[in-house]
Design an enzyme around this catalytic site. Structure first.
Site, mmCIF file in Angstrom:
data_model
loop_
_atom_site.group_PDB
_atom_site.id
_atom_site.type_symbol
_atom_site.label_atom_id
_atom_site.label_comp_id
_atom_site.label_asym_id
_atom_site.label_seq_id
_atom_site.Cartn_x
_atom_site.Cartn_y
_atom_site.Cartn_z
ATOM 1 N N ALA A 1 3.572 7.920 3.101
ATOM 2 C CA ALA A 1 3.921 6.651 3.737
ATOM 3 C C ALA A 1 3.722 5.475 2.784
ATOM 4 O O ALA A 1 2.941 5.540 1.832
ATOM 5 C CB ALA A 1 3.085 6.446 4.993
ATOM 6 N N ASP B 1 -10.718 10.485 10.072
ATOM 7 C CA ASP B 1 -10.586 10.168 8.646
ATOM 8 C C ASP B 1 -11.269 8.839 8.322
ATOM 9 O O ASP B 1 -10.708 7.989 7.622
ATOM 10 C CB ASP B 1 -9.114 10.132 8.232
ATOM 11 C CG ASP B 1 -8.925 10.262 6.713
ATOM 12 O OD1 ASP B 1 -9.872 10.727 6.037
ATOM 13 O OD2 ASP B 1 -7.849 9.903 6.211
ATOM 14 N N VAL C 1 3.248 1.015 2.975
ATOM 15 C CA VAL C 1 2.936 -0.104 3.866
ATOM 16 C C VAL C 1 3.481 -1.380 3.232
ATOM 17 O O VAL C 1 3.263 -1.634 2.038
ATOM 18 C CB VAL C 1 1.422 -0.231 4.108
ATOM 19 C CG1 VAL C 1 1.132 -1.417 5.029
ATOM 20 C CG2 VAL C 1 0.860 1.054 4.711
ATOM 21 N N GLY D 1 0.133 5.637 0.538
ATOM 22 C CA GLY D 1 -0.818 6.717 0.750
ATOM 23 C C GLY D 1 -0.115 7.933 1.296
ATOM 24 O O GLY D 1 0.632 7.840 2.272
ATOM 25 N N GLY D 2 -0.329 9.093 0.656
ATOM 26 C CA GLY D 2 0.389 10.283 1.096
ATOM 27 C C GLY D 2 1.881 10.058 0.921
ATOM 28 O O GLY D 2 2.352 9.707 -0.157
ATOM 29 N N LYS E 1 4.287 0.035 8.444
ATOM 30 C CA LYS E 1 4.051 1.331 7.808
ATOM 31 C C LYS E 1 5.314 2.160 7.959
ATOM 32 O O LYS E 1 5.782 2.396 9.078
ATOM 33 C CB LYS E 1 2.863 2.040 8.459
ATOM 34 C CG LYS E 1 2.494 3.367 7.804
ATOM 35 C CD LYS E 1 1.240 3.953 8.444
ATOM 36 C CE LYS E 1 0.799 5.239 7.771
ATOM 37 N NZ LYS E 1 -0.443 5.788 8.395
ATOM 38 N N GLY F 1 0.818 -1.206 0.000
ATOM 39 C CA GLY F 1 0.000 0.000 0.000
ATOM 40 C C GLY F 1 0.849 1.252 0.000
ATOM 41 O O GLY F 1 2.003 1.244 0.429
#
Length: 252
Positions: A25, A133, A27, A22-23, A45, A20
């Site tokens: 970061a 969020d 994972v 996101g932004g 993460k 993964g």
């Protein structure tokens, strides 16, 4: 051949594959190599940090998540500070985000998933934690159908100093409560709004007509007026399912 990267803390973890992004970061699925988790897959993460403000935010995310233990929240196992990165080691959820899983769901399965998110919030809110969020991408569904809330990166903890600028709305467009856009502080009611917005997203691609109870749930949880929403996560569960809080429980 790519060289295996290892992360060292109380445990030792070999990064296997990125699962993964996101932004800023990423994972990774990783394998624990020592301690009580030896031989177990975990998720790591990796959060790059370039200044003390970013370091404080990343460590704060880890500290908040580390203190939460609930069947519907991804368990954080260890927080490892590095020189230029912070590593959050969590349980590995063998599944997919709710927005993907729900493509094949019927109305009953959507209601079940929303109920599990709300039960996670009952617990988190009782600890003084506002997620801030909630959205389908931040709820993972494992291979048994259990929903687990994840990503407490912008969570607000009662008593904490705000780390975001006044007038800067935290969250994802479409899921942010209107009062937050007007500069209000986050509360349990802002999370409840986001659960309603999540329901609206999942139902938008449903061929079946939602039940009257489910329609009322969406209408009330996404009301622009916080006073018209269910006033706690337990109240939202009751509105959605008719289920009452267990005897002796506290409704935050």
């Amino acid at each position: 051949m790519t060289e295996t990267r290892y992360i060292e803390g109380e445990g030792r973890y070999a990064l296997a594959e990125m699962v993964g992004r996101g932004g800023f970061a990423t994972v990774w699925r990783a394998r624990s190599l020592k301690g009580s988790l030896r031989g177990r897959d975990v998720a790591v993460k990796v959060i790059p940090v370039y200044n003390e403000g970013e370091r404080s935010r990343a460590l704060r995310e880890g500290q908040i998540a580390e203190g939460l233990r609930h069947r519907n929240i991804v368990e954080t196992l260890e927080v490892i500070p590095g020189d230029h990165e912070i590593y959050l080691v969590t349980e590995y959820v063998n599944g997919m985000p709710l927005d993907e899983a729900a493509k094949s769901y019927d109305i009953a399965e959507i209601v079940n998933s929303l109920t599990q998110i709300l039960e996670a919030l009952v617990y988190a809110h009782a600890q003084g934690i506002i997620h801030r969020d909630i959205k389908p991408q931040n709820a993972l569904v494992d291979d048994r159908g259990r929903v687990k809330l994840t990503d407490f990166g912008v969570a607000f903890r009662a008593g904490d100093t705000r780390l975001t600028r006044v007038g800067f709305a935290v969250g994802t467009p479409g899921y942010i409560a209107p009062e937050i856009l007007d500069g209000a502080d986050p509360t349990a009611l802002t999370d409840i709004y986001a659960v309603g917005a999540t329901a609206r997203t999942l139902l938008a691609r449903q061929p079946d007509e939602p039940t009257p109870r489910l329609k009322e749930f969406v209408d009330r949880t996404t009301s622009p007026n916080p006073a018209h929403r269910p006033q706690s996560a337990w109240a939202a569960v009751k509105l959605l399912t008719g289920k009452k809080a267990p005897r002796g429980s506290v409704s935050p």
